[in-house]
Every structure is written in C-alpha cells, then in structure tokens.
Design a protein around this motif. Structure first.
Motif, short mmCIF file in Angstrom:
data_model
loop_
_atom_site.label_atom_id
_atom_site.label_comp_id
_atom_site.label_asym_id
_atom_site.label_seq_id
_atom_site.Cartn_x
_atom_site.Cartn_y
_atom_site.Cartn_z
N SER A 68 0.85 -1.18 0.00
CA SER A 68 0.00 0.00 0.00
C SER A 68 0.89 1.23 0.00
O SER A 68 2.03 1.19 0.48
CB SER A 68 -0.91 0.02 1.23
OG SER A 68 -1.73 1.17 1.22
N ASN A 123 -7.39 6.32 4.14
CA ASN A 123 -8.18 5.18 4.63
C ASN A 123 -7.63 3.86 4.08
O ASN A 123 -7.59 2.85 4.79
CB ASN A 123 -9.64 5.35 4.25
CG ASN A 123 -10.28 6.51 5.00
OD1 ASN A 123 -9.77 6.94 6.05
ND2 ASN A 123 -11.38 7.05 4.47
N THR A 124 -7.22 3.86 2.80
CA THR A 124 -6.66 2.64 2.22
C THR A 124 -5.38 2.22 2.94
O THR A 124 -5.16 1.04 3.25
CB THR A 124 -6.38 2.85 0.72
OG1 THR A 124 -7.59 3.26 0.07
CG2 THR A 124 -5.85 1.57 0.08
N SER A 139 -6.22 0.95 6.42
CA SER A 139 -6.83 -0.38 6.30
C SER A 139 -5.75 -1.45 6.08
O SER A 139 -5.80 -2.53 6.67
CB SER A 139 -7.84 -0.39 5.15
OG SER A 139 -8.36 -1.68 4.96
N CYS A 140 -4.76 -1.12 5.25
CA CYS A 140 -3.66 -2.07 5.01
C CYS A 140 -2.87 -2.32 6.30
O CYS A 140 -2.53 -3.46 6.61
CB CYS A 140 -2.76 -1.54 3.90
SG CYS A 140 -1.38 -2.64 3.51
N TRP A 173 -4.01 -2.05 9.32
CA TRP A 173 -4.89 -2.86 10.17
C TRP A 173 -4.77 -4.34 9.83
O TRP A 173 -4.65 -5.20 10.71
CB TRP A 173 -6.32 -2.35 10.03
CG TRP A 173 -7.36 -3.30 10.60
CD1 TRP A 173 -8.03 -4.28 9.95
CD2 TRP A 173 -7.79 -3.35 11.96
NE1 TRP A 173 -8.85 -4.94 10.79
CE2 TRP A 173 -8.73 -4.38 12.06
CE3 TRP A 173 -7.48 -2.61 13.09
CZ2 TRP A 173 -9.37 -4.70 13.25
CZ3 TRP A 173 -8.13 -2.93 14.26
CH2 TRP A 173 -9.05 -3.96 14.34
N LYS A 174 -4.83 -4.66 8.51
CA LYS A 174 -4.74 -6.06 8.09
C LYS A 174 -3.38 -6.67 8.48
O LYS A 174 -3.32 -7.81 8.97
CB LYS A 174 -4.92 -6.16 6.57
CG LYS A 174 -6.31 -5.74 6.09
CD LYS A 174 -6.37 -5.71 4.58
CE LYS A 174 -7.71 -5.16 4.08
NZ LYS A 174 -7.75 -5.03 2.60
N LEU A 194 -14.75 1.14 8.61
CA LEU A 194 -13.53 0.90 7.84
C LEU A 194 -12.82 -0.35 8.33
O LEU A 194 -12.35 -1.17 7.54
CB LEU A 194 -12.61 2.12 7.96
CG LEU A 194 -11.24 1.99 7.28
CD1 LEU A 194 -11.41 1.82 5.77
CD2 LEU A 194 -10.39 3.22 7.57
N LEU A 195 -12.80 -0.55 9.65
CA LEU A 195 -12.12 -1.73 10.21
C LEU A 195 -12.92 -2.99 9.92
O LEU A 195 -12.35 -4.05 9.69
CB LEU A 195 -11.91 -1.55 11.71
CG LEU A 195 -11.03 -0.36 12.11
CD1 LEU A 195 -10.90 -0.30 13.63
CD2 LEU A 195 -9.66 -0.48 11.48
N GLU A 242 -14.88 -3.56 7.33
CA GLU A 242 -14.68 -3.90 5.93
C GLU A 242 -13.32 -4.56 5.70
O GLU A 242 -13.14 -5.35 4.80
CB GLU A 242 -14.78 -2.63 5.07
CG GLU A 242 -16.20 -2.07 5.00
CD GLU A 242 -16.24 -0.77 4.21
OE1 GLU A 242 -15.15 -0.33 3.80
OE2 GLU A 242 -17.34 -0.21 4.00
N SER A 243 -12.41 -4.26 6.60
CA SER A 243 -11.05 -4.80 6.43
C SER A 243 -10.92 -6.22 6.95
O SER A 243 -9.95 -6.88 6.68
CB SER A 243 -10.04 -3.91 7.17
OG SER A 243 -10.10 -2.60 6.67
#
Length: 895
Positions: free
Chosen positions: A22, A109-110, A113-114, A116-117, A136-137, A139-140
């Motif tokens: 990302s 946000n992208t 999110s990365c 977070w993953k 957002l979390l 969806e991740s």
C-alpha cells in the motif's frame, strides 16, 4: 498512482526482496508542502518482516530514493484524528509522534486499512487504532469464502511460491519455441492468451460430452439420500431408548449425590466433635493437680505447672464459628473458669505465705551479720521462689489482678526486710568508720542534727588547747596526723569534725576500704534482686521501650546524671522495664537515704573523704551505666554521686573561704603559711586517689581554683606581715609551691608552676638587694659622686682633679673599710637574714649565696671605677674578692 506504485516496486523494493502492499502520498503537517510517500511493505523471504518506509523524490532527477524505514512492530498507535468526518490528517506513533497530511482521505483510509490487516495477521493486534471508523475496520476483516479475496495482497504474499526446476524447464522450452518471446513480450503474451482460450473451449466441450456420466452420478446421489433417511429413522429410535436410560441414570445420580452429601455432613460433624473433645477436654490428673496439687514439693509444682499450661491451652483454643453457641461448650468454658479462679486463689495464697515466711527466716540471720560488714545472702530464697516462675507467668496471663496483688505484697514484705538489713548494715559501717567505742556508736545512731552539734562541741573542746600559730616543718607535715593542721587557727579544714582525735593517712585508707566494701556489698544485692524480679515476675530487663518516663537530668560540671521522679502521682507503666525499675525503687527505697547519711558522716569525719567517695562512686556509676544506663542501680548511684560531687565542691569552697579568713601572728615570723602546706597535702592526697580515675576533670578544675586562691592569699598575707619582710613571705611560700608542683608533676598546673618559680626568683632578688643595701656606705656615696661628675660631662680620667674626689679623699674612704669591718658587717647581715627566714624551707644558704654574689658584683663595680677614674694611682681596696669568699664561708660555717 498505479504507475508510481509499479515504479517504486521496480526501482526500490524489488532489489531489496520486498513487496509493496500500500502507498499514500503525504506531507508533514504544519510545514512547507514537500511531498513524499509512505509505503507498507513485506519481505518475500521468511520469516516475513513488515515495514513502513518513507520514500522521497530526488531533487536532482526523476527518480525516487528510500529515506527512512520503521519496523511495523515499533508502531504503537495509529491516530486517524476523526472517525466521523473526512480528515486527511493522521499520526503514527513510533519512537516519537509523526504527524502526516495525506493527499486525499481515500488514500489515507486505504493505507490505514492495510496497516490494520498487517496488524491482524502478523502482530496479533498489537497496534492501537484510535479515531478510526469502525466501518472501515469491519470492511477490512475478511470472513467466509470472501476471505481469499478480502485478504488481497497479503494472501498473495503468503501463497507466492518460487518455480521449481521442472516448471522453469517448461517455461524455457515454451519461450524457445517463440522467437519474439523476449524481444516482444506483449506479442508473446497475446499468443499465450489465444492458446489459453483455445484450451478453455476444449475443456467446455469435454464437459458437455460427459452429460451421461453426470446423470448416472445424480441417480446414485438420490439413492444415497434415501439410505440417509432410513439411517435417520433408526437413529431417532435409538435416541428414544437412550432418553429413558438417561432419565434412570439421572435418578441414580441424584440419589448418589444425597448419599454423598449425608456422608460429608457426618464427616464434618465428627471432625467438629473430635476438635472439641481434643482441645477442650482436660485430663482428670490435671484437674486434681489444680484442685489439690502440692505446691511445696518440686514434683507437685511441676505437676501444677503442667496442669496450668494445659488449662490455659483449653481456655485459649480458637473456637470455630458457632461453637460458642453450644451448651456443652459453654458448660466446659465455665468449668475451666472456675478451675482457673480456684487455682489462682490457691497459688496466690501459698506465695503470700512464702513471702511472709521469708521475712521471718531472713530476720533470724540478721544477728549473724550484725558485727560483720556484709549483707545477708538472698540466693536460697530466690532459688526456692524461681520454681514458681512458670506459674507466675501463667498467673500473669490468666489473672492479672492476682498477679498484680502478689507483686504488691512481694514489694511490701521485701521492702521491710531489706530496710532492716540495710539499716543494720549501714549502722555497722558507721561504727567501723567512727570506731568501735560506745561513744562512737552513739554518735552514729544519734539524729543527724543532734549528732552534728555534739560532735562540733567535743571537737571544739578537744582542740581548744592546741590553737597556736606555730608552723611545723614540711617533713613533719607529710607524716603527722591531720590533727596538726586542724589545730592551727588558720587551718583550712577545721570545720567541726567528728572528734578531737585527728585522722591520719591510715584512717583515710580505712574509710576508703569501708566505703568501697559498702558499695561492693550493695551492688550484687541490687543486681541479684533485679535479676530475680525479672525472672520470677517474667519481666524483660532489656526491652526497647517507646514510652517516655518522667525524669529530670541534673548536670554537674559537664556530667549528666539522670534522676527519676518519685512523686506521689502514680505513673503509667509504659513497659516492663519501667515496672522493674519501680519495683526496685520501692523495695530498696532506703538505700539512697542511707548512702547519703553515710556520705554526710564521712564528710563530717574528714572533708578529704569526699575525694575518696567521688572516685569510688564515679567508678561504680560508670560500671552500672555500662550494664544498663536506665537501671535502678545506675539511677540511684547517679543520684548519690551528685551529693558526693556537691560535698567535694563544698570542700574546695571551704578551703578557699578559710584562705580569705586566715590571720597571722604579729609577734612571730610567718614562715610557710598553713594553707600552702595544706595545699601540698591536698594535692599529694588527691594525686594518689585520682590516679587513673574517671573524674580527673573535676580534680583539675578544683586545682585551678585552689592554686589561684593560694596565690592571692599568699600575697595578701605578705602585704599584712609586720614581723617578717614581704619579700621573705613571698619567696619562701612560692618556693614551697614550686617545689610541690615540680614533685607532683600536675599537668594542668604547668603554667602556675612557672608563675610560682618566677615569683620566687623575683622576690629572692628583691630581698637580697633590700637586705644587702650598701655594706660600704661611705665608699658607695663617694663613687656615686664620681659617677655624677662623669654624667655631667667630666672625663673619667679628669675626675681625680676634682677637690672632693681626688686621690687623697679616695684613700681616706677606703681606709674606713678594712677587712675586719667588712667581715663584721657581713656577720650582722647573716644573723639578720637567719632571723627572717624559717627553718622548714631551708633557704638560708640560698639567700646567703645570692647576697655573696651581689656583694662581689658591687666590689667589681668599685674596682672598675677606680681603674678608669684613677689610672696608675695604685689605689686598691683593703680586701679582695677572695677575702669576701672567705668571710662568707667562715660566717656560714660558724652559724
């Protein structure tokens, strides 16, 4: 952004075996817009390492360079600033907080999110995400079948595998079959795509051709479903059968639970009963010992002690909750209380009887010690009572009232007993100090004031016949009894002493031994009694106490001595140590008054006895304080030491006072003054007593006061003397003081010794000049005139031309002093000096030798003037220096 991502992957991360997951275009918050990229990457090699890399575009060219890298495990917090509104700002907390502003909220946000993953997959949710939208979390987070899709690039990283050797070989063969596989990759890719489409069509046709096999398979599946339905029916019937079995097993289990519960309750009940029986059952033998046990024999005392300990254990057992409500427990506790009360009364009564019996037994032994200066030994009594020590401890723990009553009774009985013993002991000491005559004993037993008056009266009558002003020699003073110095009217220590028969050194030594024996007898008595009290009444002697006791501190010449208050107000006992001290104070309440009376008697007999008492008492106080500074013995001896120190100071003050009041005879020569001889005796005695003593500082202070007073008084007497010249009084007495200080070598009086020597020398010279005067008076007047002419400016050799001082006049004057006249004059001078000087100091020859030297000095002076003023005249004195020496020697020998 895609082109930038590919470029970064190719130029920066691929060479480092990393994969870019990302990217976000950012700039630092609050600063000039200098864009850079934050990249989330993972390594292609295991173990996988996740990093956040800052990449910056170079200023000199169109390429990118790696600027900073942080390990994702070092990231602590991700702060998105606002979870509701769109905000491009966000913070990353590594070793410090980095504030960024993204080019767009979508990119931010992208990127978050990365992160977070990656946190979920590799760091086990170590990073904290704050102000991040929960949507957002959510969806991740991948779930179900979509996990492989939602996982995105991370799973691609995990599923990535290197080509094996066979696959590499197949690819090489395929690329060799196409000439442009390397030169034109796009054409080669299109060729491969066409071939793939052809293969997909062939696969579809193959599937359609196998429809018959599919129908057969479906039929088989239908039959299998029927079989499954039959199996389910059988399973249902089995389940019904098992349900009935389950109900029966539940009933059996419930029944077993009730049985187990009943057994558990029975075991607990048995345990409680056994606990009560084991801990609250007192053996019959113990009960009999408590009720009827023999308290006189050792075996009976041991049985009673064991029974009392067993009773105390039964009474102090820690009952469990609810036991105190049981009727049997209450009855047993009441029975124990009755036994305790009964045995406590019996024990207290028996010990009181023992205390009384001890008083009678000890009284019978007093007669044996009446003639000896010893105190009765209480060790057998202590030994017998210590058998009851454990029972006393039991009584203290169970019935403190009776324990306190026994303590009070013991103090009452023993205080009366000790008072009789100690008073008799001190009576014997007083008799031995004053002599064994009835008269001496009567003095010792008289009331203090009446005895003092009687003693002073007899002392006055006994010494009235001796009041003379004569002075004995120094040698006699050192060996004669102290009565000779008291017999003089100017004596320092004539203070109304005990009897007219004066004391000598042997008497003082006898007093010192008696006083030391008194202290040596009292110390072990007090220590033994204190040790017994501690053991018998179970009181700790060396326990540190936090409470405060009422006391006062009296400081005497820099030495602090504690003095306890013994007021009528009862004091709270703050510790067992205080209780021991209070018991000892009550038991031995007569020791301090008796010691003070003995000290007063010793001071009355001879005030110099205060020196012996100060040294002895100081040593005993020092010894007692080393053992226990707060003990009764230490406190009592400290209080008495204060009295002794006061007597010592009073002795010094009286000597100084009587120096001021001294009177001398107007008809006889003075000689060595009485107080000078007394100081010599005092110093010699004090040096022998205070050798290696702890209170040397007190003596040094006394020395300083006394020697100053002696100096002042000598000068005073010398000024008042009419019979003896002042210089003789000063010369003789300061010579005696100097000789005394030189012989005794008193370090603190070195300055006074030098001063005494100087005064002696000065007054010797003054007396010689005054007594010698002008032995050749006319000759001396003649030469005084000569010196006067010379002083007026006439030359010495021209003086002989003066009419009054010519050679004829000189011869005339010299003829008036023949040797015979000179010798006669010197003989008269010797008799005069002999009349002035005393025999004790033996200074006659010293003075005569000084006069001889002075006369020779004058003679040489006259000879010098004749030689200078009358040169070549041949005029000389009619006697020579040798004649002078012969005259002086002859005169000295003839007398």
């Amino acid at each position: 952004m895609t082109a930038i991502k590919h470029a970064l992957q190719r130029d920066i991360f691929t060479p480092n075996d990393e994969r870019l997951l990302s990217i976000v275009n950012v700039c630092k918050a609050g600063k000039k817009k200098r864009n850079c990229f934050l990249c989330a990457t993972v390594t292609t090699e295991r173990p996988v390492q996740v990093n956040v890399v800052k990449v910056k575009k170079s200023d000199k060219g169109d390429f990118y360079k790696r600027q900073t890298a942080w390990a994702l495990r070092d990231l602590a917090v991700v702060d998105a600033k606002d979870a509701v509104k769109e905000n491009p700002e966000f913070d990353l907390h590594f070793d410090k907080v980095y504030k960024w502003v993204a080019s767009s909220t979508v990119e931010k946000n992208t990127f978050i999110s990365c992160i977070w993953k990656l946190n979920q997959r590799y760091l086990r949710k170590k990073i904290d995400f704050i102000n991040v939208s929960s949507q957002l979390l959510e969806e991740s987070v991948p779930s179900g079948e979509n996990q492989s899709v939602a996982g995105g690039d991370e799973e691609a990283v995990d599923e990535y595998q290197e080509l094996n050797a066979r696959e590499e070989q197949d690819i090489e063969i395929m690329m060799e079959g196409c000439e442009y596989a390397i030169s034109n990759a796009e054409a080669f890719a299109e060729k491969l795509s066409r071939e793939l489409q052809v293969l997909d069509g062939a696969n579809i046709q193959s599937i359609m051709a196998s429809e018959k096999q599919v129908n057969i398979l479906m039929k088989l599946l239908d039959e299998a479903l029927k079989e499954v339905d039959q199996i389910e029916l059988k399973l249902s019937s089995y389940e019904e059968m098992l349900q009935s079995v389950k109900d029966q097993m539940d009933q059996i289990s419930e029944s077993n639970h009730l049985i187990h519960l009943s057994n558990t309750n029975n075991v607990k009940l048995l345990s409680e009963i056994e606990f009560l029986v084991n801990h609250m059952d007192l053996a019959k033998g113990h009960i009999k010992a408590l009720q009827e046990g023999d308290l006189t024999s050792s075996r009976g005392i041991e049985a009673c002690t064991n029974a009392a300990d067993a009773l105390l254990q039964c009474m102090n057992v820690a009952l469990r909750p609810g036991h105190d409500m049981l009727h049997a427990v209450k009855q047993q506790q009441q029975r124990f209380s009755d036994l305790r009360e009964q045995f406590a009364r019996r024990l207290a009564s028996h010990l009181n009887s023992v205390f009384v019996q001890q008083g009678h037994d000890q009284s019978s032994t007093l007669a044996q010690h009446s003639a000896e200066l010893t105190l009765p030994n209480h060790h057998p009594f202590h030994r017998d009572l210590l058998r009851y020590a454990k029972l006393m401890e039991w009584l203290k723990n169970t019935d403190y009232g009776k324990y306190e009553g026994l303590t009070k009774n013991y103090m009452d009985y023993l205080s009366r007993l000790y008072e009789r013993e100690i008073k008799d002991f001190f009576e014997v000491a007083k008799i031995k100090m004053t002599g064994t005559t009835r008269e001496g004993k009567k003095f010792a037993t008289l009331p203090r004031k009446e005895s003092a008056v009687k003693q002073e009266t007899e002392s006055l009558h006994g010494s009235s016949g001796k009041l003379t002003g004569s002075t004995s020699s120094l040698n006699k003073l050192s060996v004669q009894s102290s009565g000779n110095r008291r017999s003089q009217s100017s004596s320092l220590l004539d203070m109304g002493n005990m009897s007219a028969s004066d004391l000598d050194v042997a008497d003082r030594t006898k007093f010192d031994k008696i006083f030391e024996q008194v202290l040596s007898e009292l110390e072990p008595l007090c220590l033994a009694e204190q040790d017994f009290i501690s053991k018998f009444f179970k009181l700790q002697q060396h326990q540190s106490t936090s409470g405060t006791t009422t006391s006062e501190v009296e400081e005497m010449d820099g030495v602090a001595l504690s003095r306890s208050y013994t007021s009528g107000v009862p004091q709270t006992i703050s510790s067992e140590k205080d209780m021991i001290r209070q018991m000892m104070t009550k038991i031995f309440r007569c020791i301090e008054p008796e010691l003070n009376n003995l000290i007063a008697l010793g001071d009355k007999i001879d005030s110099f006895n205060s020196l012996y008492m100060l040294v002895k008492m100081s040593h005993h106080v020092w010894t007692a304080q080393n053992v226990d500074p707060a003990s009764f013995l230490s406190t009592t001896l400290g209080n008495v030491l204060v009295t002794v120190k006061r007597n010592f100071d009073k002795c010094i003050s009286n000597q100084m006072k009587q120096m001021d009041e001294v009177k001398i005879s107007k008809k006889s020569k003075v000689g060595i003054l009485p107080f000078v001889a007394e100081f010599e005796e005092f110093a010699a005695l004090a040096e022998s007593i205070f050798k290696n003593a702890e209170r040397r500082g007190d003596l040094d202070k006394a020395y300083t006061k006394l020697i100053r007073a002696v100096f002042i008084s000598v000068e005073k007497v010398a000024n008042e003397s009419q019979k003896t010249p002042r210089d003789v009084v000063m010369m003789e007495n300061f010579h005696h003081i100097f000789a005394t200080l030189s012989r005794l070598k008193i370090s603190c009086l070195e300055a006074e010794k030098k001063e005494a020597k100087q005064k002696y020398t000065d007054h010797l010279q003054s007396y010689v000049i005054y007594s010698l005067g002008q032995p050749l008076e006319k000759l001396n007047h003649f030469f005084e005139g000569v010196e006067a002419r010379v002083a007026q400016g006439i030359r010495e050799e021209e003086v002989s031309y003066q009419l009054a001082f010519n050679k004829q006049e000189l011869r005339k004057v010299i003829k008036e002093y023949p040797g015979k006249e000179v010798k006669k004059g010197l003989d008269n001078l010797y008799k005069k000096v002999d009349k002035h000087l005393c025999e004790e100091e033996n200074l006659l020859q010293v003075v005569w030798h000084s006069m001889q030297d002075e006369f020779i000095r004058q003679y040489k002076h006259f000879e010098g003037l004749i030689a200078r003023c009358y040169p070549g005249s041949g005029i000389t004195m009619e006697f020579t220096i040798q004649d002078i020496l012969d005259y002086c020697s002859s005169i000295a020998q003839s007398h």
